[in-house]
Design an enzyme around this catalytic site. Structure first.
Site, PDB file in Angstrom:
ATOM      1  CG  HIS A 152      -1.808   1.198   1.346  1.00 22.19           C
ATOM      2  ND1 HIS A 152      -3.127   1.185   0.963  1.00 22.19           N
ATOM      3  CD2 HIS A 152      -1.562   2.456   1.792  1.00 22.19           C
ATOM      4  CE1 HIS A 152      -3.654   2.387   1.160  1.00 22.19           C
ATOM      5  NE2 HIS A 152      -2.721   3.164   1.672  1.00 22.19           N
ATOM      6  CD  GLU A 153       1.498   3.614   3.715  1.00 20.99           C
ATOM      7  OE1 GLU A 153       1.686   4.671   3.074  1.00 20.99           O
ATOM      8  OE2 GLU A 153       0.463   3.411   4.392  1.00 20.99           O
ATOM      9  CG  HIS A 194       0.270   6.387  -0.724  1.00 25.41           C
ATOM     10  ND1 HIS A 194      -0.738   7.094  -1.339  1.00 25.41           N
ATOM     11  CD2 HIS A 194      -0.295   5.822   0.376  1.00 25.41           C
ATOM     12  CE1 HIS A 194      -1.865   6.960  -0.642  1.00 25.41           C
ATOM     13  NE2 HIS A 194      -1.618   6.191   0.391  1.00 25.41           N
TER      14      HIS A 194
END
Length: 657
Positions: free
Chosen positions: A446-447, A450
């Site tokens: 997820h990170e 980003h």
């Protein structure tokens, strides 16, 4: 090529910042004195001035989150009023506003779409800063912005202090006998010739006990401690709500929610509320069924029908998961050793996006931080810092923080982007490496989603490069999209290797993870709807007291929550996303963006190949490289050649077939 992370002069940050801001003021005055202002001679150097300040300030604010100490707090508190005053002063400068509007008026047809997007965003943001208002109102906005920044920081510090100040010591092995060995090793200590176990409110430790702790009383104790942290934040919430309401009324909005939507893809308050309620109602019936399954396991364990508590959820959910899928987290953790996960993850990213990670020796804020240079298509493109393990001086949770942006300056020099990824994974020790849960692996994906959105930007204008200028309710799209790949069998096999035997996780074990992906997905959905609706409704009118705030939360729970928490649960006092972060009246963004991410991932499923490099490169070129240079709904259409569908999200979560 890249600026080193260096805070040797941290204690003098206030003076250095003041000097930097004074230089910036002089530079902006020089720009304003240009007779014939153009995009090239005014807007480009204006953006550069902003980037220089960001370059200096980001590490100072970052260090307070990852290496919190009396010094970092003091420096943060010294710098905050100075930068807040400067930002308000600039954002309310009518001369800059007028110059931007004039340039837009004269040059619009001559500028490219990206330059026009910079102007459009800046002119909008100047209006939202009250640039057009009289001096008394401007002065009040300056006071409000500073006070709100201070309150957010106090909220965050109170939460960190409360998290660090509590511990639960257990001496009886019977109370910890079900806890996984690796978690137990981290909790174990010797005192007065006795073996004891310490559990804290830091997430790895909290999760270990609430999920596996044998003693029901101890589970209740740690649960209660966790959800009653920082009670003083209740008064801070009152103050934040009051000041935000005053701020947006000065700016001409009816409420903070309306103000929040002025920079987002969603157009109206009704659109957001209807979207959330539709999802919530579609998920509620199945969530209730999922809760009944958990309760059944608890009743079979001897709990009375009316005695099931919120503090029982994690423990009996884990038992149910094991019963349904034979999924034992502890069995998997030796296969998700941090180093192996990273190497395999990088291999996967190289395969689909043609990007390469090269570990480099570079200064950072902790010895366990890893630094990598990233090459895209064989060319050096960016740098990333990974700070993955939990520490006492680190704020909880996981996040990506952008430091530098990709852009070309007025001298024609290209600046390369940098970013930080921060997580709170289990710690490594001298004897045990950091062994992750699969949920930690999902968080890492997820990170990184980003981070890649920021780091793979090819936009040459700083203010719309990477995540800059991306509407808040679509910024989660690339992160959630990458998450889905963490459940694919072939991808997991790239890194799911036992850290001692090097044996690859077998197909049957991987299938159990995949089958369990949608375990309690409806419970998870209604929980997110609860957070999002509470946040949004809280900002649709002014609620003045802690009791009124609680009532908003209670009413949302009555309609959507599968289980009502105990009355002592003050979840809101720890809701840092909206009171100490940027998600106020915007927490719905997670679900809003998830529609885009689910639909994009379905294109890979439909292609029959999750390693579909052609599709991945198209995604990289049409979404990631474009940053905030176009609205995300337009970029999604460029990628998919159609609008996104809500049904993709419900299908991927197993809520509809």
């Amino acid at each position: 090529m890249f600026k080193d992370f260096n805070l040797e002069n941290l204690e003098n940050s206030k003076d250095i910042l003041q000097e930097l801001l004074d230089e910036s003021r002089v530079k902006i005055n020089e720009l304003l004195n240009i007779k014939e202002k153009t995009y090239e001679n005014f807007v480009t150097p204006y953006q550069e001035a902003g980037e220089r300040i960001n370059d200096f300030l980001t590490p100072i604010f970052h260090i307070d989150s990852v290496k919190n100490s009396e010094i970092t707090r003091r420096v943060y508190e010294e710098c905050l009023p100075i930068i807040s005053k400067y930002e308000t002063e600039i954002s309310q400068n009518e001369k800059i506003y007028t110059a931007l509007k004039d340039i837009q008026s004269k040059e619009k047809s001559m500028l490219n779409s990206i330059q026009n997007k910079v102007l459009e965003n800046e002119i909008r943001d100047f209006k939202l800063s009250g640039c057009h208002l009289d001096n008394n109102k401007k002065k009040r906005l300056e006071e409000l912005n500073l006070k709100l920044s201070e309150l957010s920081q106090s909220f965050s510090h109170n939460l960190l202090d409360a998290t660090n100040s509590w511990e639960m010591i257990i001496e009886d092995f019977e109370d910890v006998k079900e806890i996984p060995k690796s978690d137990l090793e981290l909790a174990k200590f010797e005192e007065e010739g006795k073996t004891k176990y310490k559990f804290t409110l830091q997430i790895p430790s909290y999760l270990a006990y609430i999920t596996y702790g044998t003693s029901r009383e101890k589970r209740e104790e740690i649960y209660k401690a966790y959800c009653t942290r920082a009670p003083q934040n209740g008064k801070i919430i009152e103050e934040i709500l009051k000041l935000k309401d005053e701020k947006v009324k000065i700016l001409g909005f009816n409420c903070y929610a309306q103000y929040s939507l002025s920079t987002k893809m969603a157009k109206t308050e009704d659109e957001v509320v209807s979207f959330l309620e539709e999802l919530g109602h579609k998920g509620k019936a199945k969530a209730t069924e999922e809760l009944e399954e958990i309760k059944q396991i608890a009743f079979e364990d001897g709990l009375e029908k009316e005695d099931f508590r919120s503090s029982d959820m994690a423990y009996y959910s884990e038992k149910l998961k094991k019963a349904k899928y034979d999924l034992d987290e502890e069995y998997y953790r030796p296969y998700f050793e941090q180093e192996s996960v990273l190497n395999g993850f990088f291999d996967f990213l190289n395969k689909i996006f043609d990007i390469k990670f090269e570990k480099v020796e570079a200064p950072a804020w902790d010895e366990k931080v890893r630094v990598y240079n990233i090459s895209s298509n064989g060319k050096l493109s960016s740098r990333i810092y990974l700070d993955l393990e939990a520490r006492k001086d680190k704020r909880g949770g996981a996040w990506m923080n952008n430091w530098h942006s990709h852009y070309t300056d007025s001298k024609g020099i290209t600046h390369l982007p940098t970013a930080y990824i921060v997580c709170n994974f289990p710690q490594s020790t001298e004897t045990t490496p950091s062994l992750l849960r699969h949920s930690d692996v999902v968080t890492l994906f997820h990170e990184m989603g980003h981070a890649l959105h920021h780091l793979l930007s090819e936009v040459t204008e700083a203010y719309v490069s990477g995540i800059s200028g991306v509407a808040w309710d679509t910024v989660e799209f690339p992160s959630q999209f990458l998450e889905y790949f963490s459940y694919d069998k072939d991808i997991l096999k790239l890194f799911a290797k036992h850290y001692e035997t090097k044996e690859v996780l077998d197909d049957a074990a991987i299938e159990r993870i995949i089958k369990a992906k949608n375990f309690q997905s409806s419970l998870s959905l209604v929980r997110q709807i609860e957070f999002a609706l509470f946040d949004f409704k809280l900002y649709q009118k002014l609620y003045k007291t802690e009791e009124e705030v609680q009532e908003v939360l209670d009413n949302v729970r009555k309609e959507f929550a599968a289980i009502t928490p105990p009355s002592y649960n003050k979840f809101q006092n720890g809701f840092s996303h909206i009171f100490a972060g940027g998600y106020a009246a915007g927490y719905y963004s997670y679900k809003w963006a998830e529609v885009l991410s689910a639909d994009a991932f379905y294109m890979f499923i439909d292609s029959g190949n999750v390693f579909n490099k052609d599709l991945a490169v198209k995604y990289k070129d049409t979404i990631l490289s474009k940053g905030g240079s176009k609205n995300m709904d337009e970029l999604f259409f460029d990628f998919a050649q159609r609008q996104a569908s809500v049904d993709s999200l419900l299908k991927i979560d197993g809520i509809i077939s």
